[in-house]
Write a protein that holds these residues in place. Structure first.
Motif, PDB file in Angstrom:
ATOM      1  N   PHE A  48      18.713  37.126  10.420  1.00  0.00           N
ATOM      2  CA  PHE A  48      17.724  36.751  11.428  1.00  0.00           C
ATOM      3  C   PHE A  48      17.533  35.241  11.754  1.00  0.00           C
ATOM      4  N   VAL A  49      17.172  34.685  10.372  1.00  0.00           N
ATOM      5  CA  VAL A  49      16.890  33.114  10.660  1.00  0.00           C
ATOM      6  C   VAL A  49      18.137  32.157  11.214  1.00  0.00           C
ATOM      7  N   THR A  50      19.412  32.725  11.035  1.00  0.00           N
ATOM      8  CA  THR A  50      20.425  32.249  11.465  1.00  0.00           C
ATOM      9  C   THR A  50      20.572  32.365  12.984  1.00  0.00           C
ATOM     10  N   ALA A  51      20.465  33.752  13.538  1.00  0.00           N
ATOM     11  CA  ALA A  51      20.745  34.018  14.722  1.00  0.00           C
ATOM     12  C   ALA A  51      19.505  33.619  15.794  1.00  0.00           C
ATOM     13  N   GLY A  52      18.236  33.507  15.158  1.00  0.00           N
ATOM     14  CA  GLY A  52      16.761  33.490  15.752  1.00  0.00           C
ATOM     15  C   GLY A  52      16.473  31.837  15.853  1.00  0.00           C
ATOM     16  N   PRO A  53      15.622  31.535  14.698  1.00  0.00           N
ATOM     17  CA  PRO A  53      15.078  30.096  14.854  1.00  0.00           C
ATOM     18  C   PRO A  53      15.935  29.241  14.864  1.00  0.00           C
ATOM     19  N   CYS A  54      17.445  29.252  14.288  1.00  0.00           N
ATOM     20  CA  CYS A  54      18.413  28.246  14.087  1.00  0.00           C
ATOM     21  C   CYS A  54      19.491  28.609  15.299  1.00  0.00           C
ATOM     22  N   GLY A  55      19.403  29.950  16.167  1.00  0.00           N
ATOM     23  CA  GLY A  55      20.167  30.133  17.022  1.00  0.00           C
ATOM     24  C   GLY A  55      19.938  29.202  18.306  1.00  0.00           C
ATOM     25  N   ALA A  56      21.016  29.177  19.342  1.00  0.00           N
ATOM     26  CA  ALA A  56      20.646  28.425  20.376  1.00  0.00           C
ATOM     27  C   ALA A  56      19.476  28.868  21.265  1.00  0.00           C
ATOM     28  N   ALA A  57      19.304  30.039  21.525  1.00  0.00           N
ATOM     29  CA  ALA A  57      18.122  30.242  22.409  1.00  0.00           C
ATOM     30  C   ALA A  57      16.621  29.969  21.879  1.00  0.00           C
ATOM     31  N   GLY A  58      16.830  30.318  20.448  1.00  0.00           N
ATOM     32  CA  GLY A  58      15.524  29.971  19.607  1.00  0.00           C
ATOM     33  C   GLY A  58      15.099  28.503  19.592  1.00  0.00           C
ATOM     34  N   SER A  59      16.363  27.935  19.130  1.00  0.00           N
ATOM     35  CA  SER A  59      16.082  26.469  19.202  1.00  0.00           C
ATOM     36  C   SER A  59      15.562  25.875  20.450  1.00  0.00           C
ATOM     37  N   GLU A  60      16.119  26.274  21.692  1.00  0.00           N
ATOM     38  CA  GLU A  60      15.872  25.757  22.903  1.00  0.00           C
ATOM     39  C   GLU A  60      14.374  26.164  23.154  1.00  0.00           C
ATOM     40  N   ALA A  61      13.845  27.353  22.876  1.00  0.00           N
ATOM     41  CA  ALA A  61      12.522  27.876  23.174  1.00  0.00           C
ATOM     42  C   ALA A  61      11.562  27.018  22.336  1.00  0.00           C
ATOM     43  N   LEU A  62      12.100  26.554  20.955  1.00  0.00           N
ATOM     44  CA  LEU A  62      11.144  25.752  20.246  1.00  0.00           C
ATOM     45  C   LEU A  62      10.986  24.193  20.508  1.00  0.00           C
ATOM     46  N   THR A  63      12.180  23.694  21.376  1.00  0.00           N
ATOM     47  CA  THR A  63      12.241  22.701  21.654  1.00  0.00           C
ATOM     48  C   THR A  63      11.286  22.406  22.839  1.00  0.00           C
ATOM     49  N   ALA A  64      11.406  23.380  23.623  1.00  0.00           N
ATOM     50  CA  ALA A  64      10.428  23.289  25.139  1.00  0.00           C
ATOM     51  C   ALA A  64       9.025  23.388  24.509  1.00  0.00           C
ATOM     52  N   PHE A  65       8.748  24.069  23.823  1.00  0.00           N
ATOM     53  CA  PHE A  65       7.175  24.119  23.179  1.00  0.00           C
ATOM     54  C   PHE A  65       6.727  22.913  22.435  1.00  0.00           C
ATOM     55  N   ALA A  66       7.468  22.279  21.637  1.00  0.00           N
ATOM     56  CA  ALA A  66       7.290  21.049  21.234  1.00  0.00           C
ATOM     57  C   ALA A  66       6.900  19.976  22.428  1.00  0.00           C
ATOM     58  N   GLU A  67       7.829  20.008  23.509  1.00  0.00           N
ATOM     59  CA  GLU A  67       7.653  19.135  24.696  1.00  0.00           C
ATOM     60  C   GLU A  67       6.174  19.588  25.230  1.00  0.00           C
ATOM     61  N   GLU A  68       5.920  20.324  25.203  1.00  0.00           N
ATOM     62  CA  GLU A  68       4.758  20.964  25.821  1.00  0.00           C
ATOM     63  C   GLU A  68       3.532  20.374  24.888  1.00  0.00           C
ATOM     64  N   ALA A  69       3.810  20.445  23.572  1.00  0.00           N
ATOM     65  CA  ALA A  69       2.632  20.044  22.606  1.00  0.00           C
ATOM     66  C   ALA A  69       2.790  18.780  22.310  1.00  0.00           C
ATOM     67  N   GLY A  70       3.770  17.975  22.955  1.00  0.00           N
ATOM     68  CA  GLY A  70       4.078  16.654  22.418  1.00  0.00           C
ATOM     69  C   GLY A  70       2.741  15.647  22.269  1.00  0.00           C
ATOM     70  N   GLU A  71       1.868  15.552  23.077  1.00  0.00           N
ATOM     71  CA  GLU A  71       0.715  14.801  22.927  1.00  0.00           C
ATOM     72  C   GLU A  71      -0.079  15.226  21.751  1.00  0.00           C
ATOM     73  N   ALA A  72      -0.110  16.434  21.289  1.00  0.00           N
ATOM     74  CA  ALA A  72      -0.905  17.044  20.176  1.00  0.00           C
ATOM     75  C   ALA A  72      -0.312  16.436  19.009  1.00  0.00           C
ATOM     76  N   ILE A  73       1.302  16.787  18.856  1.00  0.00           N
ATOM     77  CA  ILE A  73       2.218  16.464  17.753  1.00  0.00           C
ATOM     78  C   ILE A  73       1.892  14.962  17.506  1.00  0.00           C
ATOM     79  N   ARG A  74       2.261  14.210  18.599  1.00  0.00           N
ATOM     80  CA  ARG A  74       2.040  12.718  18.460  1.00  0.00           C
ATOM     81  C   ARG A  74       0.645  12.159  17.740  1.00  0.00           C
ATOM     82  N   ALA A  75      -0.439  12.773  18.086  1.00  0.00           N
ATOM     83  CA  ALA A  75      -1.868  12.434  17.938  1.00  0.00           C
ATOM     84  C   ALA A  75      -1.962  12.862  16.395  1.00  0.00           C
TER      85      ALA A  75
END
Length: 799
Positions: A608-635
């Motif tokens: 699951f971890v290999t196919a999900g959070p470390c898979g292409a679709a999962g990684s892309e989804a997390l990256t998009a969320f991090a961009e949305e939350a970018g101001e909060a993460i930086r702060a």
């Protein structure tokens, strides 16, 4: 720069030494670390340890500096280089335990005890119950029961002459005079009993570190043992090789305050901090002769400041809906903790509880007024009190007045424990256990043993049930499941933060503060990303529902935790994420454990971890969320770093955290980092490095602003968005300003006229964003270039 060994550090930098990063590597890093602005290097344990150890807490020889690190000359060379760059050294010491190594002769004192038994001069070193197992030390080193393993034993010549027993990697001494016996009789004639490793849980008769049979506890309360185990460290202090100490796990000791008084006297009062984990509103005992804790309490305050309380509550509701977790298996923190504590005290700490019950039974037999308490009643009373303690341990001892705080917490636990009994008269065992734990039943050997052992067991129970079990069962917001944290109270308002800083400045101005350590479940920058989720709870819940539909996990709880860990790590690295998630599943002990692993479930976790959070679709989804939350993460990343480096106390900067450093639970957080350094930094890492250098150099140049004489002044903003800033002045010459809950702030259209009144009526220069400011200052202008500001008074003349 000339060092003053009598002064506390202005800041320390933790180096995690190991064979792949020895003293010579640390020496090469000195110029860079000196340029950062720290005053001392903080070294992980340096005494001789188990070969290959990556942490050094498994000491085997207190008289020697570890050869794999470069030996004593390597340490002295590091000290000389550090001194040449104006730096001192702080050592991490381990008074509570030693390793039970393979081969066993690596631990000389233990070898003597195994060979010569209770008559050995070294028998006083270890907490061994010689009344058990026919006066033998149980050694749980066998892969199976003795009958199945007997053929694997053989005799041979020992490293120093004489006959020894070999079993796999283990080399055991042979009792003099028994060498010629045939093997079965030879085994029976020894002062130890080799046993199946599974017996350690219930049959072990030596005190260990937590539940680790490979670490045997040391009786440093004995003056001779203290002298023998501290001679090398004290020599290094006297000769100026090192300057200060960090004391590992003082709560494991029989008498922590007594040990610390002896240490304080032996070191001449050198700067010393203790790894004391404060629970909730617990305070460090005021009489302890130390500078303070290592700083997990500061970590909890800082993390809480950057957590949205409303969003955390919404995340908790979403987590419950997503997982369907029962209250005592992750749905509710108090219920989850209580169930975890029952499991640990009845299962993992069964041998410790058994010894306490035997000692309590002897106390009853020795005094007519105490007789006729059945062992089952004593065991029940003991377990029910232990699971209700809200802190790691009391500090009572026979012959000493009981501290009101200790009496109160034992009284409250006892009241709850009585409810486990149906017969009121049988419940009187609760008061007996309470009084024995408080040292009220006299000052004999059994009374002292029970009182000390109760506190030591309480400490082990708290650590194992909270940090190593319940934290892995309760996962709404993983940034809140950190050492010293209270997960169902994850947030802290600015007023609460200021109150705690004021107390720290008033009482422990030279105590340690930390954000990341070798023991944190996640590094500060990983937690900063996860904490940002509290500002986007609905979006995260929606994402979890979508990802579960696309890549369902073995169970919803594990999936929720795995996705948060992956978001904190920030990169789809299965080689790092899979071991961390598997460790969490085993520690939770719900569907697999370390000692009873479910191979099919664990294979499903890895897939699951290999196919999900470390898979292409999962990684892309997390990256998009991090961009949305970018101001909060930086702060969060920059804000928590700035406040850590400027708040009261001595900040400890963990290796690599001058830039963005995202790590998961050990061993991931103990990896040797590449030496590429800032050439590989992204923009946020470069921002953080600049902030870290600026703040540390300011501390070094103006120690009077940050020391015990430098006042701490909270500053409060005025306006609609005042809750989104935390600011304070230090020593009249510096102001730190940090944006908090930046995601919510952006969602609410920014500062909307909120202002901060800068103190003093004079100009202030921002060392990070540039510009000069005076008096009533608009936060939208002050923080235009970034979420933080570090202001110094103009002109910044010395008094």
């Amino acid at each position: 720069m000339k060092r003053d060994i009598c002064s506390p550090p202005t800041a320390t930098y933790r180096l995690q030494l190991q064979p792949a990063f020895p003293f010579a590597a640390a020496e090469r890093a000195v110029p860079h670390l000196a340029s950062l602005g720290v005053s001392h290097l903080h070294l992980s344990p340096v005494l001789e340890a188990v070969p290959g150890s990556t942490h050094g807490y498994d000491v085997v020889d207190h008289t020697a500096v570890r050869a794999e690190l470069g030996g004593e000359e390597g340490l002295r060379a590091l000290s000389r280089t550090a001194r040449a760059h104006g730096l001192g050294l702080v050592l991490d010491i381990v008074p509570n335990h030693m390793a039970v190594p393979a081969p066993e002769h690596l631990n000389g004192p233990l070898w003597q005890v195994l060979r010569d038994g209770p008559a050995s001069p070294c028998a006083r070193w270890f907490d061994i119950d010689w009344s058990e197992h026919g006066g033998k030390v149980l050694l749980p080193v066998l892969a199976g029961r003795l009958g199945a393993e007997l053929a694997r034993f053989r005799t041979g010549d020992g490293p120093g002459g004489g006959t020894v027993l070999h079993y796999g990697d283990h080399v055991l001494p042979v009792r003099p005079g028994t060498e010629r016996l045939p093997l079965p009789e030879l085994l029976d004639a020894q002062w130890y009993r080799p046993a199946w490793w599974r017996l350690a849980r219930t049959e072990l008769n030596y005190r260990r570190f937590f539940t680790i049979a490979e670490l045997i506890a040391v009786r440093v309360e004995d003056p001779e043992v203290f002298a023998a185990t501290h001679a090398k460290v004290l020599q290094l202090l006297r000769e100026g090789v090192v300057d200060g100490l960090r004391v590992d796990h003082p709560d494991g000791l029989a008498d922590p305050p007594g040990y610390l008084r002896r240490l304080h006297e032996a070191t001449g009062g050198r700067w010393t901090v203790v790894e004391k984990i404060l629970s909730g509103d617990e305070r460090l005992p005021a009489a302890w002769p130390v500078a303070g804790t290592t700083g997990y309490d500061a970590l909890r305050d800082l993390d809480g400041l950057f957590t949205d309380p409303h969003g955390a509550a919404a995340l908790t509701a979403a987590y419950r809906a997503f997982t369907g977790a029962p209250a005592d298996r992750g749905g509710d923190w108090p219920a989850t903790l209580r169930r975890a504590a029952y499991r640990v005290v009845t299962h993992e700490l069964a041998t410790e509880v058994g010894r306490l019950v035997r000692t309590a039974s002897r106390l009853c037999e020795a005094a007519h007024p105490l007789r006729d308490h059945a062992p089952w009643a004593l065991r029940t009373a003991l377990c029910e009190i232990l699971v209700r303690l809200p802190v790691y341990r009391p500090y009572a001892a026979p012959g000493r007045p009981v501290a009101p705080s200790d009496a109160a917490l034992l009284d409250e636990a006892a009241q709850g424990a009585r409810t486990a009994f149906a017969v009121p008269e049988e419940a009187e065992a609760v008061e007996l256990v309470r009084d024995a734990a408080l040292g009220r039943l006299g000052d004999g050997p059994d009374q002292r043993d029970f009182c000390a052992r109760f506190a030591q067991t309480a400490s082990a129970l708290r650590a194992k049930s909270v940090e190593d079990t319940a934290f892995y069962r309760y996962a709404p917001l993983l940034s809140a499941t950190e050492v010293g944290a209270v997960p169902d109270r994850p947030a802290l308002a600015p007023a609460g933060f200021h109150a705690r800083c004021a107390h720290r400045q008033r009482r422990w101005p030279a105590g340690g503060t930390v954000l990341s350590t070798h023991d944190t479940k996640r590094s500060a920058d990983a937690r900063a990303r996860i904490a940002a989720l509290s500002e986007y709870p609905a979006r995260w819940a929606e994402l979890m529902d979508r990802l579960w539909a696309e890549v369902p996990g073995p169970d919803p709880h594990l999936a929720w935790a795995a996705w948060q860990n992956a978001f904190g790590l920030g990169e789809p690295d299965a080689a790092r994420l899979v071991p961390s998630v598997l460790k969490g599943a085993r520690e939770a002990a719900l569907l697999t454990t370390w000692t009873e692993p479910d191979a099919a479930y664990e294979a499903a976790v890895e897939a699951f971890v290999t196919a999900g959070p470390c898979g292409a679709a999962g990684s892309e989804a997390l990256t998009a969320f991090a961009e949305e939350a970018g101001e909060a993460i930086r702060a969060n990343t920059l804000g928590v770093a700035l406040l850590h480096l400027t708040m009261p106390g001595v900040p400890d900067v963990y290796s690599g955290t001058e830039g963005v450093y995202r790590a998961l639970v050990d061993p991931d957080n103990r990896r040797v980092l590449p030496e590429a350094g800032e050439a590989t930094y992204d923009s946020l890492s470069r921002e953080k490095l600049r902030l870290t250098r600026t703040a540390l150099r300011l501390r070094r140049e103006r120690p009077e602003w940050f020391g015990k004489e430098g006042p701490y002044l909270p500053l409060y903003a005025a306006g609609e968005r005042a809750e989104h800033v935390v600011a304070f002045a230090r020593g009249g010459g510096m102001v730190a300003v940090a944006t908090r809950l930046a995601g919510r702030l952006a969602q609410a259209d920014g500062w909307r006229g909120t202002v901060l009144e800068l103190p003093g009526g004079h100009a202030w220069r921002d060392l990070l964003g540039g510009g000069e400011w005076r008096g009533r200052t608009a936060l939208a202008e002050l923080l235009r270039e970034g979420p933080v500001a570090l202001l110094v008074r103009e002109p910044a003349q010395r008094p």
